[in-house]
Design an enzyme around this catalytic site. Structure first.
Site, PDB file in Angstrom:
ATOM      1  N   CYS A  61      65.572 -43.633 -32.025  1.00 23.16           N
ATOM      2  CA  CYS A  61      66.933 -43.637 -31.462  1.00 23.16           C
ATOM      3  C   CYS A  61      67.349 -44.644 -30.899  1.00 23.16           C
ATOM      4  O   CYS A  61      68.476 -44.997 -30.494  1.00 23.16           O
ATOM      5  CB  CYS A  61      67.433 -42.259 -30.639  1.00 23.16           C
TER       6      CYS A  61
ATOM      7  N   GLU B 297      70.672 -34.940 -28.079  1.00 24.38           N
ATOM      8  CA  GLU B 297      70.588 -36.602 -28.070  1.00 24.38           C
ATOM      9  C   GLU B 297      70.899 -37.160 -29.442  1.00 24.38           C
ATOM     10  O   GLU B 297      70.126 -36.908 -30.289  1.00 24.38           O
ATOM     11  CB  GLU B 297      69.193 -36.727 -27.549  1.00 24.38           C
TER      12      GLU B 297
ATOM     13  N   GLY C 221      75.021 -33.230 -37.116  1.00 26.06           N
ATOM     14  CA  GLY C 221      74.510 -31.894 -36.580  1.00 26.06           C
ATOM     15  C   GLY C 221      74.760 -31.410 -35.343  1.00 26.06           C
ATOM     16  O   GLY C 221      75.011 -30.262 -34.981  1.00 26.06           O
ATOM     17  N   GLY C 222      74.649 -32.348 -34.609  1.00 24.67           N
ATOM     18  CA  GLY C 222      74.499 -32.077 -32.921  1.00 24.67           C
ATOM     19  C   GLY C 222      76.042 -31.566 -32.469  1.00 24.67           C
ATOM     20  O   GLY C 222      76.128 -30.857 -31.570  1.00 24.67           O
TER      21      GLY C 222
ATOM     22  N   GLY D 133      68.883 -35.299 -32.953  1.00 30.84           N
ATOM     23  CA  GLY D 133      69.009 -35.322 -34.228  1.00 30.84           C
ATOM     24  C   GLY D 133      70.462 -36.190 -34.675  1.00 30.84           C
ATOM     25  O   GLY D 133      70.736 -37.289 -33.847  1.00 30.84           O
ATOM     26  N   SER D 134      71.427 -35.858 -35.739  1.00 34.56           N
ATOM     27  CA  SER D 134      72.453 -36.541 -36.052  1.00 34.56           C
ATOM     28  C   SER D 134      73.492 -36.110 -35.211  1.00 34.56           C
ATOM     29  O   SER D 134      73.805 -35.011 -34.633  1.00 34.56           O
ATOM     30  CB  SER D 134      72.464 -36.336 -37.644  1.00 34.56           C
TER      31      SER D 134
HETATM   32  P1  NAP Z   1      69.830 -33.398 -38.367  1.00 34.90           P
HETATM   33  O1  NAP Z   1      70.308 -33.062 -39.687  1.00 34.90           O
HETATM   34  O2  NAP Z   1      70.795 -33.438 -37.344  1.00 34.90           O
HETATM   35  O3  NAP Z   1      69.092 -31.994 -38.015  1.00 34.90           O
HETATM   36  C1  NAP Z   1      68.362 -31.649 -37.098  1.00 34.90           C
HETATM   37  C2  NAP Z   1      68.097 -30.375 -36.717  1.00 34.90           C
HETATM   38  O4  NAP Z   1      69.560 -29.612 -36.517  1.00 34.90           O
HETATM   39  C3  NAP Z   1      67.589 -29.671 -38.005  1.00 34.90           C
HETATM   40  O5  NAP Z   1      66.669 -28.447 -37.279  1.00 34.90           O
HETATM   41  C4  NAP Z   1      68.861 -28.995 -38.648  1.00 34.90           C
HETATM   42  O6  NAP Z   1      68.271 -27.821 -39.218  1.00 34.90           O
HETATM   43  C5  NAP Z   1      69.863 -28.687 -37.697  1.00 34.90           C
HETATM   44  N1  NAP Z   1      71.114 -28.709 -37.911  1.00 34.90           N
HETATM   45  C6  NAP Z   1      72.031 -29.910 -38.287  1.00 34.90           C
HETATM   46  N2  NAP Z   1      73.061 -29.621 -38.739  1.00 34.90           N
HETATM   47  C7  NAP Z   1      73.337 -28.302 -38.311  1.00 34.90           C
HETATM   48  C8  NAP Z   1      74.496 -27.366 -38.456  1.00 34.90           C
HETATM   49  N3  NAP Z   1      75.346 -27.791 -38.760  1.00 34.90           N
HETATM   50  N4  NAP Z   1      74.266 -26.073 -38.110  1.00 34.90           N
HETATM   51  C9  NAP Z   1      72.908 -25.741 -37.690  1.00 34.90           C
HETATM   52  N5  NAP Z   1      71.929 -26.347 -37.586  1.00 34.90           N
HETATM   53  C10 NAP Z   1      71.954 -27.759 -37.759  1.00 34.90           C
HETATM   54  O7  NAP Z   1      68.828 -34.766 -38.235  1.00 34.90           O
HETATM   55  P2  NAP Z   1      67.430 -34.774 -39.282  1.00 34.90           P
HETATM   56  O8  NAP Z   1      67.424 -33.903 -40.187  1.00 34.90           O
HETATM   57  O9  NAP Z   1      66.430 -35.174 -38.137  1.00 34.90           O
HETATM   58  O10 NAP Z   1      67.993 -36.267 -39.555  1.00 34.90           O
HETATM   59  C11 NAP Z   1      69.031 -36.587 -40.288  1.00 34.90           C
HETATM   60  C12 NAP Z   1      69.820 -37.940 -39.648  1.00 34.90           C
HETATM   61  O11 NAP Z   1      69.998 -37.519 -38.182  1.00 34.90           O
HETATM   62  C13 NAP Z   1      69.106 -39.164 -39.707  1.00 34.90           C
HETATM   63  O12 NAP Z   1      69.491 -39.970 -40.724  1.00 34.90           O
HETATM   64  C14 NAP Z   1      69.704 -39.978 -38.398  1.00 34.90           C
HETATM   65  O13 NAP Z   1      70.877 -40.426 -38.891  1.00 34.90           O
HETATM   66  C15 NAP Z   1      69.660 -39.084 -37.493  1.00 34.90           C
HETATM   67  N6  NAP Z   1      68.651 -38.807 -36.587  1.00 34.90           N
HETATM   68  C16 NAP Z   1      68.827 -39.313 -35.080  1.00 34.90           C
HETATM   69  C17 NAP Z   1      68.025 -39.363 -34.245  1.00 34.90           C
HETATM   70  C18 NAP Z   1      68.130 -39.903 -32.973  1.00 34.90           C
HETATM   71  O14 NAP Z   1      67.196 -40.000 -32.199  1.00 34.90           O
HETATM   72  N7  NAP Z   1      69.174 -40.344 -32.709  1.00 34.90           N
HETATM   73  C19 NAP Z   1      66.790 -38.555 -34.609  1.00 34.90           C
HETATM   74  C20 NAP Z   1      66.631 -38.233 -35.845  1.00 34.90           C
HETATM   75  C21 NAP Z   1      67.692 -37.947 -36.758  1.00 34.90           C
HETATM   76  P3  NAP Z   1      68.396 -27.664 -40.856  1.00 34.90           P
HETATM   77  O15 NAP Z   1      67.572 -28.740 -41.555  1.00 34.90           O
HETATM   78  O16 NAP Z   1      67.883 -26.430 -41.060  1.00 34.90           O
HETATM   79  O17 NAP Z   1      70.012 -27.814 -41.220  1.00 34.90           O
END
Ligand code: NAP
Length: 504
Positions: A300, A263, A243-244, A239-240
């Site tokens: 990614c 990742e 968040g990560g 994910g992001s």
């Molecule tokens: P995300 O916001 O990082 O969320 C991924 C997971 O992590 C979700 O289940 C989210 O749950 C959880 N999460 C995120 N922040 C958290 C925190 N502070 N505390 C606890 N749990 C947390 O990613 P996304 O929603 O898939 O996409 C958003 C952005 O991530 C994209 O715009 C992109 O920039 C990036 N992304 C990158 C990749 C890659 O492969 N590099 C893949 C996907 C996304 P909740 O929704 O419940 O918060």
């Protein structure tokens, strides 16, 4: 076959409704209500996973291989329904969902074959040397053992292959670790039908039901509670960066810190060397446009940046890339939030002084079309924000004045999942000088290809130095990814009858 989700969590073999609900936001088709994950669900799932570990963690490799194959069978048995709900929720085309399903069942079967071979156990034996002076040596045997319950965060951009029964789950189950999945709110129905397939496999193989739980999205509090639960021993995440990193920090701050295998993304630069640019610039530009816009750029491994030495061939490259990108129709992004993030990232790039727009387009609501920019290596090096991932079909051409400046761009890179060289025979010297830099930056270095498309196999590395991943020693794709959920144990002078595996 139409699948109508019931919206419940799967906790240790039971479908449980919550007391609060969220509505899915499909790209098209009907919305459904889903139970919101709660802290009590985390507690129940983690306890059940720990209980399951006492049998599953000590199961035979044959039993686990049969289980992995059964999950793959059960997924394939639901093929059409998975494609239907998956396309509705994510907006990804049918062919993509079908391909991803094949990859998902394929990697489950690959892990089954992999554990049967036993190589991953890395068995080592130093025989006893009772007569050694001055001290005798004991008999020492080392083997990899499963670490315990693992938390997996399903990724938004791979609703099958990196989600509920995706690579992290397959690797952990293969290792002997029960899994608690925190479902992604972007595809809860897809998560539910995959959980249904896993439950059917659990029943077929008569495995402890605590081996797998799916907690539907419940917001950051649920994810935070999951990674902090004392019974969880490792986390797999895609994910992001924000968040990560937040979850990584929570794992590190626990009384018992645990590994967080995140990742997080990268810009996957491609270095186009002089002879390749002169001889094949047109083909490379068209190929880049295809790779950059695949899946609306939501990969990614999306190659967001190309680097080359400025000249006539560079101008031609930019024209061809612009023409090819202009042809790409609008594509639906995975979520409103990802579309917002794309708009914000695009604005950040566009507003940077010294960055020139080559192709402007639109990104309204959840639809995205490509953007193309050009800048100098000096501007790139002076603005670190340009090196941040823009998740979507946005490309930047970076032009260096000299080879030395190209080296500086390479040296200035953050950790990447991939770096690519486009090179012809005459570029060998420059390639040789760049390679030592690029291999320090990336988990995978390619020649004359495009990084989108990650093979699931023994040699794959999908990881890299931070921020590509939070653990440079690991990969989240391929058979080596099982290593994340194992730890070595040395058995000193233990009778063979007590050992978990044969050493002969
Ligand atoms: P995300 O916001 O990082 O969320 C991924 C997971 O992590 C979700 O289940 C989210 O749950 C959880 N999460 C995120 N922040 C958290 C925190 N502070 N505390 C606890 N749990 C947390 O990613 P996304 O929603 O898939 O996409 C958003 C952005 O991530 C994209 O715009 C992109 O920039 C990036 N992304 C990158 C990749 C890659 O492969 N590099 C893949 C996907 C996304 P909740 O929704 O419940 O918060």
């Amino acid at each position: 076959m139409t699948f109508t989700p019931h919206g419940k969590h799967l906790i240790a073999g039971n479908w449980l409704a919550g007391d609060d609900f969220f509505a899915s936001q499909p790209a098209h088709g009907p919305s459904h209500d889903f139970s919101k994950g709660r802290i009590s669900d985390v507690e129940a799932a983690a306890q059940a996973a720990e209980e399951a570990f006492w049998s599953y963690g000590y199961s035979t490799r044959e039993e686990r291989a049969a289980f992995l194959n059964a999950i793959a069978d059960e997924i394939e048995a639901r093929a059409d329904a998975i494609t239907e709900i998956g396309t509705q929720e994510t907006g990804l085309p049918e062919a993509r969902l079908q391909g991803e399903r094949g990859r998902t069942s394929g990697q489950l079967r690959l892990f089954a074959t992999h554990i049967l071979s036993g190589d991953y156990l890395d068995r080592r034996h130093d025989s006893a040397l009772p007569d050694r002076a001055p001290l005798p040596r004991p008999d020492l045997k080392m083997i990899q053992r499963p670490i315990g319950p693992v938390a997996v965060f399903g990724a938004s951009n791979f609703p099958l292959a990196f989600s509920t029964a995706g690579g992290d789950t397959a690797a952990a189950l293969a290792a002997g670790c029960p899994v608690v999945v925190k479902g992604h709110g972007a595809h809860p129905g897809t998560g539910e039908i995959i959980a249904e397939a896993i439950l059917a496999a659990i029943r077929r193989c008569n495995i402890h039901p605590g081996v797998f739980s799916l907690i539907q999205d419940g917001g950051p509090a649920v994810g935070s509670a999951l990674v902090q639960h004392p019974l969880i021993k490792a986390v797999g995440f895609t994910g992001s960066l924000a968040g990560g990193r937040a979850l990584f920090d929570l794992c590190a701050a626990r009384p018992e810190p645990i590994p967080f295998f995140g990742e997080l993304g990268s810009v996957n630069p491609m270095f186009i060397l002089d002879a390749a640019l002169a001889n094949r610039g047109e083909d490379i530009a068209k190929g880049w446009a295809g790779s950059l816009t695949m899946g609306a750029g939501q990969f990614c491994t999306n190659p967001g940046v190309v680097v080359m030495v400025a000249g006539e061939a560079t101008d031609r490259f930019a024209e061809i890339a612009q023409a090819a990108l202009t042809e790409v129709p609008a594509q639906t992004m995975l979520t409103d939030g990802i579309a917002d993030a794309y708009r914000n990232g695009q604005a950040r790039v566009a507003e940077t002084a010294g960055v020139h727009e080559i192709l402007a387009s639109t990104c309204d609501q959840r639809n995205a079309t490509p953007f193309l920019y050009r800048t100098s290596a000096a501007t790139w090096l002076a603005n670190t924000s340009l090196a941040e991932e823009v998740f979507g079909p946005l490309g930047i051409i970076v032009t260096a004045e000299t080879h030395d400046e190209m080296h500086n761009v390479a040296r200035g890179l953050h950790g990447q999942l991939t770096c690519t060289l486009h090179m012809d025979e005459a570029d060998m010297g420059m390639a040789r000088s760049l390679l030592p830099i690029l291999e320090r930056k990336a988990g995978r270095v390619l020649a004359n290809g495009f990084p989108t498309g990650v093979e699931v196999c023994d040699s794959m590395v999908h990881g890299g130095p931070y921020p590509a991943s939070t653990n440079f020693g690991a990969t989240s794709v391929g058979t080596l990814s099982i290593r994340r959920f194992l730890r070595p144990v040395c058995y000193q002078n233990l009778p063979d009858a007590l050992l978990p595996e044969h050493f002969s």
